[in-house]
Design an enzyme around this catalytic site. Structure first.
Site, PDB file in Angstrom:
ATOM      1  N   HIS A   4       0.851  -1.042  -0.147  1.00 13.93           N
ATOM      2  CA  HIS A   4      -0.032   0.035  -0.073  1.00 13.93           C
ATOM      3  C   HIS A   4       0.822   1.087   0.130  1.00 13.93           C
ATOM      4  CE1 HIS A   4      -3.762   2.392   1.100  1.00 13.93           C
ATOM      5  NE2 HIS A   4      -2.767   3.136   1.745  1.00 13.93           N
ATOM      6  N   GLU A   5       1.855   1.272   0.961  1.00  8.86           N
ATOM      7  CA  GLU A   5       2.657   2.321   0.937  1.00  8.86           C
ATOM      8  C   GLU A   5       3.509   2.679  -0.198  1.00  8.86           C
ATOM      9  OE1 GLU A   5       1.610   4.515   3.143  1.00  8.86           O
ATOM     10  OE2 GLU A   5       0.447   3.370   4.416  1.00  8.86           O
TER      11      GLU A   5
ATOM     12  N   HIS B 109       1.709   4.640  -2.658  1.00  2.00           N
ATOM     13  CA  HIS B 109       1.877   5.863  -2.460  1.00  2.00           C
ATOM     14  C   HIS B 109       3.192   6.588  -2.914  1.00  2.00           C
ATOM     15  CE1 HIS B 109      -1.981   6.811  -0.195  1.00  2.00           C
ATOM     16  NE2 HIS B 109      -1.553   6.019   0.501  1.00  2.00           N
TER      17      HIS B 109
ATOM     18  N   GLU C  87      -4.671   8.131  -2.617  1.00  2.00           N
ATOM     19  CA  GLU C  87      -5.137   6.702  -2.321  1.00  2.00           C
ATOM     20  C   GLU C  87      -5.522   5.856  -3.441  1.00  2.00           C
ATOM     21  OE1 GLU C  87      -5.091   6.380   1.000  1.00  2.00           O
ATOM     22  OE2 GLU C  87      -5.933   4.540   1.311  1.00  2.00           O
TER      23      GLU C  87
END
Lengths: 500, 500
Positions: A264-265, A268, A294
């Site tokens: 997830h990070e 980003h 997001e």
């Protein structure tokens, strides 16, 4: 040759903005250091440094000269690129100058004080301790919104701090549609007799988990020359196109959780790394906003790292790191990564499906708080009722209910919806990428992530803030923003998993 | 009650200064991150962030309001504490406002460009490649000094950037005395037949060296709640009284070098940690200056970590970390830590005795460069001649001679003398501490460093910039600044070691 006054004003504007941007980048590093590196005793100096940077950045943004440069450019002949820069700087300038400095400082002071109160209330499982602070923050943020635009509902104005262009009406439509379509789907899943595989039960050494997170970042193509991986109390990502870092956390009992957080990070960070180098220090070198940010994290987390092809590729690496997984199949791992759990109380642990009910609930509650239609004292009751209605579970404590999130203690009312918007947009972008890239799933299964990286860079990252959110989405996908791709995706995925 | 205009001006001054101080603290963290944590690709953003902070800090310091506050306080009734704050802020204000911003920026640009040129020249062992940059920097820094004070020699003015109060005349007297007394002593050492013990030859695993550095910091009483230890290309220390960090480096072939570097930087960090918390953000919460800072690092490095009692205490810990040292005695370790090596070409590897000849040489050369009495092209010849005269060795290459230090590429002419001043002051302070603390050597030998910490905090650290350097020294030691204690110390120490 006479100097062109438009050029002068534009140069002045971008010089001023570049300084602000660098000051904010410096604050990002200080926050990163605070979370990841700073010894405990460092807090007093760090608070002073961060508030000095924030004051300086505010002073530079609201400086008279900034207003003069913007006015001089008002009716001048700018190309598209310059016009986008001016649009974005003006928007920030207007919002900053309209709010009195005293109020900004009062909000900042109140949120600083709110954080320990929230922590204590959560530790003691007692929302009534947190309630007075929430009341203060609701009042302050309402006042803040009125300064920015007294003619529109306060929640709408606050929401635009996080997603300035999609509009609260669109957002509301999307969230309502998610509620309407997901609540019955979640009911069906809960009633299904299917038991998904649990290959990753047990405990997993956290140092080895870290090595596995590095494997995952290697596999997905993280650029270590412009990034690093560290441990922090909460996963986050931070940085610039030259240096975008990933922070994650490891839990012995939840290897999958750490891995999906890392991915997830990574999503980003990959967005940040894909911003155009040559626009560094201008709005065109910045991420569009939270919703788009997001969408990138969720695309990599959900559409990639929770997909069957990914597990065909990656499970062998997990088996190399951990013994005792010989019998696990990619299908088992895929099932484990997509399980809808019964005791679904905590937002950050939720699956792709139920996650949005956690958001809808928060959106409905915080909007009513800001609009004055709900008393803070009623929050626990309303929270629990909605949990029961949307998710079929009722929290037994405030700590597992309305005290679980840090957001309100930061005063960031209006932030939650961007999480769902991001998921919905991730699905829309992924569907387009899948249309345009030959055999995307096959590429993922064989570990070639270049086509997906390239598509995202070309269609999303390299534009920075050049387009508004709706225009960016239309440019990238050829369609207006809508929930159809997301609903198709989850209906198909969970339908197949749970035999619906 | 009417507001007192002096109070208003004083409050305004301290508020302004606190912001500057916080901005500079932020820059410190960014520089630390750049050395220790930043991925390679991060340089463009980091340069932008650091120059934005430096521009903001300069703008805040030279702001008209700062001048007005200072003027309003000029003839007002201040207590000692306030008067010291005003003296220090005025000094910084005067120096900053006198130098045109264009020149500051040109110096900053030129030094940024000089660093890679120096690195390349050193790699290629060719001073002539570096010479044009040095010429530019000499001209620029001369111009800078003329803006600050056209009536005094430029080198004197530059020197006061690093040591504002001791005076170049005093410094020159001290350095001349060191040269006069140390050159014959060094000759005697070189002629001595004594061979000191070499218990630490061989190679030492660097991870274990790191553990040993942590042992040393534990032993000396480093406050880990307000600090951390990391690896960097060059040892340094950085921070505030709330968070003062130590950076060191490890070399398999030089275990002692890493250990003494760690202790040296610990001395710097301990000074910073001893500054008064309640004065954070004022000059009274800042270190006095480079000379005093260096006295703290050298006191711990030389008077503690190169002493016989320290090795009685610490050698058992070294033996626990490394095998093969069973026969080594504390005396052996003490000798190894104080050996004067024959091939003494590199300043940062020099012992306590010959070190100062490296400094005297640089001081003499850089002063002549700035005063226009020496051409840059002549530097290698003069350097090598002086090395032969003072140290009895002649560098065969520029890389081992006049290209070894980074300082001139930073344009920091006038910095080198503070290293020797620091050693001389360390000896004077240690002699006083030894007079006033019962059985100091015994305490060190038994691992009780509290009395020494307390004495240094009480007499040096807690004053911050309250006193000028000469006053601080007289307050702490009861004597004016002088080289006697240092010369007594090295004469006795090396006389005994080398049977002179």
């Amino acid at each position: 040759m006479a100097a062109d006054p438009t050029d002068d004003a534009y140069d002045d504007l971008t010089r001023r903005y570049e300084r602000i941007s660098n000051i904010e980048g410096a604050a990002g590093i200080l926050s990163w250091d605070q979370e990841v590196m700073m010894p405990e005793g460092g807090t007093p100096a760090r608070s002073g440094q961060l508030s000095a940077l924030s004051a300086v950045s505010h002073d530079l943004l609201t400086d008279e000269g900034m207003g003069e440069a913007l006015d001089a450019l008002e009716s001048s002949d700018l190309d598209d690129r310059e016009a986008a820069v001016v649009r974005e700087v003006r928007r920030q300038y207007e919002r900053s100058t309209r709010v009195p400095t005293d109020l900004v400082e009062e909000i900042s002071r109140t949120t600083s004080e709110a954080l320990p109160v929230w922590k204590e209330a959560r530790a003691e499982d007692d929302f009534s301790k947190f309630a007075p602070v929430v009341e203060d923050l609701v009042d302050l943020k309402r006042e803040y919104a009125e300064h920015i635009d007294p003619d529109r509902p306060a929640y709408e104005v606050l929401f635009e701090d996080y997603e300035p262009y999609l509009g609260l009406d669109t957002t509301e439509r999307i969230l309502e549609r998610l509620r309407e379509e997901l609540v019955p789907l979640i009911d069906e899943v809960r009633e299904s007799d299917v038991d998904l595989a649990t290959p990753f039960s047990g405990t997993f050494d956290t140092d080895t988990q870290e090595a596995l997170s590095r494997d995952a970042l290697d596999t997905l193509g993280y650029d270590w020359d412009r990034g690093r991986l560290d441990v922090a109390p909460h996963p986050f990502s931070m940085g610039t196109t030259f240096d975008a870092r990933v922070m994650t956390r490891y839990d012995e009992a939840d290897m999958l959780g750490a891995l999906t957080s890392t991915v997830h990070e990574f999503g980003h960070a990959t967005y940040t790394l894909g911003l155009p180098d040559e626009e560094y220090g201008t709005p065109l070198g910045e991420n569009r906003n939270l919703s788009v940010h997001e969408s990138q994290s969720r695309l990599w987390e959900n559409h990639v790292a929770r997909s069957q092809p990914f597990w065909e590729l990656f499970l062998p690496q997990v088996k190399e790191r951990f013994s005792g997984l010989d019998d696990a199949t990619p299908r088992d791992a895929y099932e484990a990564a997509n399980t809808v759990h019964e005791d679904n109380l905590i937002r950050v642990e939720a699956d792709e499906l139920t996650y949005h009910m956690h958001i809808v609930l928060r959106f409905e509650i915080e909007r009513e708080l800001i609009e004055g239609d709900l008393d803070v004292a009623e929050v626990p009751q309303v929270w629990n009722d909605k949990m029961e209605e949307y998710l079929g579970v009722r929290p037994e404590t405030d700590a597992e209910g309305c005290l679980q999130d840090i957001h309100w203690s930061h005063g960031t009312f209006g932030y939650f919806p961007t999480y769902s918007l991001g998921s919905v947009l991730a699905a829309q972008l992924y569907a387009s990428a899948d249309d345009e890239i030959d055999g995307l799933e096959g590429e993922i299964g064989s570990g070639n992530f270049d086509p997906l990286h390239d598509w995202l860079t070309e269609n999303v990252h390299r534009h920075g803030k050049r387009y508004t959110t709706p225009d960016l989405i239309e440019e990238a996908t050829g369609e207006p923003f809508a929930a159809d791709d997301f609903l198709d995706y989850v209906t198909a995925k969970y339908g197949a998993l749970y035999d619906l």
